[in-house]
Motif scaffolding. Structure first.
Motif, short mmCIF file in Angstrom:
data_model
loop_
_atom_site.label_atom_id
_atom_site.label_comp_id
_atom_site.label_asym_id
_atom_site.label_seq_id
_atom_site.Cartn_x
_atom_site.Cartn_y
_atom_site.Cartn_z
N LEU A 26 1.08 -1.32 0.14
CA LEU A 26 -0.41 0.02 0.00
C LEU A 26 1.17 1.06 -0.34
O LEU A 26 0.83 2.26 -0.51
CB LEU A 26 -1.26 0.26 1.51
N ARG A 29 2.67 2.43 -3.20
CA ARG A 29 1.85 2.62 -4.41
C ARG A 29 1.86 3.73 -3.86
O ARG A 29 1.03 4.43 -4.73
CB ARG A 29 0.21 1.43 -4.24
N MET A 30 0.99 4.52 -2.49
CA MET A 30 0.94 5.98 -2.62
C MET A 30 1.68 6.56 -2.98
O MET A 30 2.13 8.04 -3.50
CB MET A 30 1.05 6.01 -1.23
N TRP A 35 -2.51 12.38 -5.83
CA TRP A 35 -4.08 11.97 -5.42
C TRP A 35 -4.28 12.98 -6.03
O TRP A 35 -4.20 13.95 -4.84
CB TRP A 35 -3.81 10.86 -4.51
N ASN A 88 -5.33 0.29 8.23
CA ASN A 88 -4.87 1.17 6.61
C ASN A 88 -5.09 2.28 7.32
O ASN A 88 -6.91 2.93 6.21
CB ASN A 88 -6.18 0.90 5.62
N VAL A 105 -8.05 3.07 3.81
CA VAL A 105 -7.32 3.29 3.09
C VAL A 105 -6.92 1.84 2.06
O VAL A 105 -6.78 1.20 2.65
CB VAL A 105 -5.82 4.31 3.27
N ASP A 106 -8.15 2.23 0.59
CA ASP A 106 -7.30 1.24 0.04
C ASP A 106 -7.02 1.73 -1.79
O ASP A 106 -7.53 2.95 -1.82
CB ASP A 106 -8.12 0.66 -0.64
N ILE A 107 -6.38 1.30 -2.65
CA ILE A 107 -5.51 1.68 -3.31
C ILE A 107 -5.77 0.76 -4.43
O ILE A 107 -5.02 -0.39 -4.21
CB ILE A 107 -4.66 2.10 -3.72
N TYR A 108 -6.56 0.73 -5.45
CA TYR A 108 -6.61 -0.12 -6.96
C TYR A 108 -6.84 0.71 -8.07
O TYR A 108 -7.68 1.62 -7.80
CB TYR A 108 -7.47 -1.04 -6.26
N MET A 112 -7.31 5.22 -5.21
CA MET A 112 -7.05 5.82 -3.77
C MET A 112 -8.41 6.16 -2.85
O MET A 112 -9.48 6.86 -3.56
CB MET A 112 -6.25 6.40 -3.06
N THR A 113 -9.34 5.11 -1.76
CA THR A 113 -10.91 5.34 -1.36
C THR A 113 -10.55 5.16 -0.20
O THR A 113 -9.35 4.35 0.72
CB THR A 113 -11.48 4.06 -2.08
N THR A 128 -12.47 9.44 -3.18
CA THR A 128 -12.11 8.62 -4.05
C THR A 128 -11.01 9.94 -4.76
O THR A 128 -11.27 10.80 -4.82
CB THR A 128 -12.57 8.26 -4.96
#
Length: 132
Positions: A26, A29-30, A35, A88, A105-108, A112-113, A128
Motif C-alpha cells: 500500500l 503504491r502511494m 493523488w 489502513n 485507505v485502499d488503493i486499486y 485511492m479510496t 476517491t
C-alpha cells in the motif's frame, strides 16, 4: 490428523505473512504519485475544493487545494503515519493547522479510496482520489 493440522498451520502462517506485505505494498503504491480528488472540503464562501496529495517515504507530504477552475486556494505540509500497525488508517498531522484522518485507505488500479475526517470529531466523507 497430523497431516491436516500441519497444513492448517502452514496456511495460517501464509495468511499472516501476506497481510504484512499488503501494508508495505500500500505504501509503495502511494509514494511518488499525485493523488487528486474531493475529500469534502469547501472554501469559506462555500465553493467546493479539490485536493492534490503527495506522500513521501520519509513520512511527510503536501496537500494543494484548488477550486474547480484550477485556481489555487491553499497549500499545506503534513506529517503522515499509520494509526497503528494493523490498520489502513492514516493520520495527517498538519501541525498548527490540526490533524485529519484517512480511514480504511485502499488503493486499486490507480484509485485511492477511504473515509476522510477533517478532525477527530467531524463527520466522515467518503473520498476517491485518482492517481495523476
Amino acid at each position: 490428523m497430523k497431516k491436516y493440522a500441519g497444513l492448517l498451520l502452514m496456511l495460517t502462517l501464509l495468511v499472516g505473512f501476506t497481510s504484512c506485505e499488503d501494508d508495505e505494498d500500500l505504501e509503495e503504491r502511494m509514494f511518488g504519485r499525485v493523488w487528486v480528488g474531493d475529500v469534502g472540503m469547501s472554501a469559506g464562501n462555500g465553493r467546493i475544493l479539490y485536493s492534490e496529495f503527495t506522500f513521501d517515504p520519509d513520512g511527510f507530504g503536501e496537500e494543494y487545494q484548488f477550486f474547480r477552475n484550477g485556481e489555487l486556494y491553499d497549500h499545506f505540509r503534513f506529517q503522515w503515519y499509520w494509526e497503528d500497525r494493523y490498520s489502513n488508517n492514516l493520520v495527517l498531522d498538519y501541525g498548527r493547522n490540526g490533524t485529519s484522518y484517512m480511514d480504511n485507505v485502499d488503493i486499486y488500479r490507480g484509485v485511492m479510496t477511504g473515509i476522510f475526517y477533517l478532525t477527530g470529531d467531524s463527520e466522515g466523507f467518503p473520498f476517491t482520489l485518482e492517481m495523476q
